[in-house]
Design a protein around this motif. Structure first.
Motif, mmCIF file in Angstrom:
data_model
loop_
_atom_site.group_PDB
_atom_site.id
_atom_site.type_symbol
_atom_site.label_atom_id
_atom_site.label_comp_id
_atom_site.label_asym_id
_atom_site.label_seq_id
_atom_site.Cartn_x
_atom_site.Cartn_y
_atom_site.Cartn_z
ATOM 1 N N ARG A 74 0.985 -1.004 0.475
ATOM 2 C CA ARG A 74 -0.222 0.117 0.098
ATOM 3 C C ARG A 74 0.994 1.150 -0.050
ATOM 4 O O ARG A 74 2.136 1.749 0.409
ATOM 5 C CB ARG A 74 -0.713 0.419 0.657
ATOM 6 C CG ARG A 74 -0.427 -0.325 2.232
ATOM 7 C CD ARG A 74 -0.854 -0.083 3.803
ATOM 8 N NE ARG A 74 -0.258 0.134 5.072
ATOM 9 C CZ ARG A 74 0.387 1.078 5.508
ATOM 10 N NH1 ARG A 74 0.114 1.578 5.248
ATOM 11 N NH2 ARG A 74 0.525 0.629 6.725
ATOM 12 N N GLY A 75 0.162 2.086 -0.166
ATOM 13 C CA GLY A 75 1.450 3.677 -0.297
ATOM 14 C C GLY A 75 -0.017 5.341 -1.188
ATOM 15 O O GLY A 75 -0.790 4.850 -0.889
ATOM 16 N N THR A 76 1.047 5.595 -1.428
ATOM 17 C CA THR A 76 0.345 7.114 -1.926
ATOM 18 C C THR A 76 0.667 7.646 -3.255
ATOM 19 O O THR A 76 1.847 6.755 -3.963
ATOM 20 C CB THR A 76 0.875 8.263 -1.262
ATOM 21 O OG1 THR A 76 2.517 8.319 -1.448
ATOM 22 C CG2 THR A 76 0.454 7.735 0.437
ATOM 23 N N ARG A 77 -0.163 8.502 -3.917
ATOM 24 C CA ARG A 77 0.495 8.030 -5.582
ATOM 25 C C ARG A 77 1.623 9.671 -5.026
ATOM 26 O O ARG A 77 0.983 10.873 -4.529
ATOM 27 C CB ARG A 77 -0.810 9.230 -5.586
ATOM 28 C CG ARG A 77 -1.587 7.638 -6.674
ATOM 29 C CD ARG A 77 -1.342 6.497 -7.336
ATOM 30 N NE ARG A 77 -0.705 7.055 -8.929
ATOM 31 C CZ ARG A 77 -1.554 7.513 -9.625
ATOM 32 N NH1 ARG A 77 -3.344 7.198 -9.760
ATOM 33 N NH2 ARG A 77 -1.047 8.099 -10.707
ATOM 34 N N THR A 78 2.744 9.989 -6.518
ATOM 35 C CA THR A 78 3.012 11.289 -6.353
ATOM 36 C C THR A 78 2.823 11.422 -7.722
ATOM 37 O O THR A 78 3.562 12.685 -7.872
ATOM 38 C CB THR A 78 4.688 10.601 -6.233
ATOM 39 O OG1 THR A 78 4.560 9.827 -6.875
ATOM 40 C CG2 THR A 78 5.105 10.080 -4.652
ATOM 41 N N GLY A 79 2.031 11.846 -8.199
ATOM 42 C CA GLY A 79 1.853 11.844 -9.549
ATOM 43 C C GLY A 79 0.826 11.590 -10.698
ATOM 44 O O GLY A 79 0.479 9.613 -10.463
ATOM 45 N N PRO A 80 0.687 11.478 -11.257
ATOM 46 C CA PRO A 80 0.026 10.627 -12.655
ATOM 47 C C PRO A 80 0.520 9.397 -12.673
ATOM 48 O O PRO A 80 -0.620 8.115 -13.055
ATOM 49 C CB PRO A 80 0.765 11.554 -14.209
ATOM 50 C CG PRO A 80 0.685 13.293 -13.812
ATOM 51 C CD PRO A 80 1.888 12.447 -12.795
ATOM 52 N N ALA A 81 2.018 8.686 -12.911
ATOM 53 C CA ALA A 81 2.555 7.389 -13.074
ATOM 54 C C ALA A 81 3.296 7.427 -11.749
ATOM 55 O O ALA A 81 4.032 6.449 -12.102
ATOM 56 C CB ALA A 81 2.749 7.474 -14.230
ATOM 57 N N GLY A 82 3.057 8.464 -10.703
ATOM 58 C CA GLY A 82 4.314 8.136 -9.544
ATOM 59 C C GLY A 82 3.664 7.416 -8.821
ATOM 60 O O GLY A 82 2.414 8.000 -8.315
ATOM 61 N N PHE A 83 4.293 6.142 -8.141
ATOM 62 C CA PHE A 83 3.729 5.143 -6.544
ATOM 63 C C PHE A 83 4.972 5.212 -5.750
ATOM 64 O O PHE A 83 5.961 5.505 -6.149
ATOM 65 C CB PHE A 83 3.049 3.817 -7.122
ATOM 66 C CG PHE A 83 2.486 4.145 -8.475
ATOM 67 C CD1 PHE A 83 1.306 4.002 -8.349
ATOM 68 C CD2 PHE A 83 2.623 4.316 -9.252
ATOM 69 C CE1 PHE A 83 0.038 3.197 -8.629
ATOM 70 C CE2 PHE A 83 1.917 4.249 -9.931
ATOM 71 C CZ PHE A 83 0.170 3.989 -10.196
ATOM 72 N N MET A 84 4.409 5.514 -4.388
ATOM 73 C CA MET A 84 5.791 5.964 -3.439
ATOM 74 C C MET A 84 5.137 4.836 -1.832
ATOM 75 O O MET A 84 4.259 5.457 -1.944
ATOM 76 C CB MET A 84 5.774 7.172 -2.456
ATOM 77 C CG MET A 84 6.649 6.994 -1.346
ATOM 78 S SD MET A 84 6.526 8.572 -1.154
ATOM 79 C CE MET A 84 8.152 9.908 -2.376
#
Length: 233
Positions: A74-84
């Protein structure tokens, strides 16, 4: 064999339209022989994501791998195709059952816990602070194949780290005149950060109903012959 199947899963899964759950199924073949199946499911929203994957050995692969495995993130979005990622877990079944948990803070793994505790003669866990900016392999799966334009998918690059293994995925652009990408897979020494053993893979794309593209098939080399990973749904 399990190490190879894990590497294959890194480039196998799929994404989903925003705020919609997804389930993707895959067939893995080495040199024409079916060796594994994989299922990846989860949900991606504009601000977060979660995913779970299961890989099961099939046919002759069952003679060599110590067990099937499950992974979740599980994580957060950092942009259109970014995942953290925030938290990742991998559970291996069978005679060598084990569990790995990674916790991230600000894009860096800050805790790596193995159960059972790693033996003294096993490879040491690399310095976690050197892995800043990496993602776990399941987040890499989602990031690599999240739907987008063909050009977007074909130019995504990132490093994945899961305990003692680090790899780099480098998008090399859309192959002219095709709907396919060339992607370079490199092993990275997690302590020196030196890269080695570049391996080229081809990502074959297919259009989605909303005019974007998704990964339909991956082809590339392995120690067992040509690998072909096909989405089956």
């Amino acid at each position: 064999m399990r190490r190879v199947l894990s590497a294959m899963l890194l480039i196998v899964a799929g994404g989903a339209a925003q705020a919609e759950p997804f389930t993707h199924n895959y067939d893995v073949r080495f040199a024409g022989l079916r060796v594994a199946s994989a299922t990846v499911q989860g949900n991606v929203t504009p601000t977060s994501y979660n995913a779970a994957a299961r890989l099961e050995a099939r046919g002759l692969a069952g003679l060599f791998t110590s067990g099937d495995f499950n992974a979740s993130v599980r994580g957060t979005r950092t942009g259109p195709a970014g995942f953290m990622p925030q938290a990742f877990a991998q559970v291996t079944e069978g005679s060598d059952a084990s569990r790995l948990d990674l916790v991230y803070r600000g894009g860096m793994p800050v805790s790596a816990v193995s159960s059972p505790v790693r033996a003294a003669d096993e490879r040491a866990v690399p310095t976690l602070s050197k892995q800043a900016g990496t993602v776990d392999f399941l987040t890499a799966v989602v990031a690599l194949t999240y739907p987008g334009t063909a050009e977007e998918i074909c130019n995504r690059s990132f490093d994945s780290f899961t305990l003692t293994k680090r790899v780099r995925i480098e998008g090399d652009g859309l192959i002219p005149g095709t709907q396919s990408c060339r992607v370079i897979y490199r092993k990275v020494n997690p302590e020196t950060l030196q890269t080695r053993d570049p391996e080229p893979y081809t990502l074959e794309l297919r259009p989605t109903t909303d005019g974007q593209f998704e990964v339909a098939r991956i082809l590339g080399p392995s120690e067992f012959g040509q690998t072909v990973i096909s989405r089956t749904n």
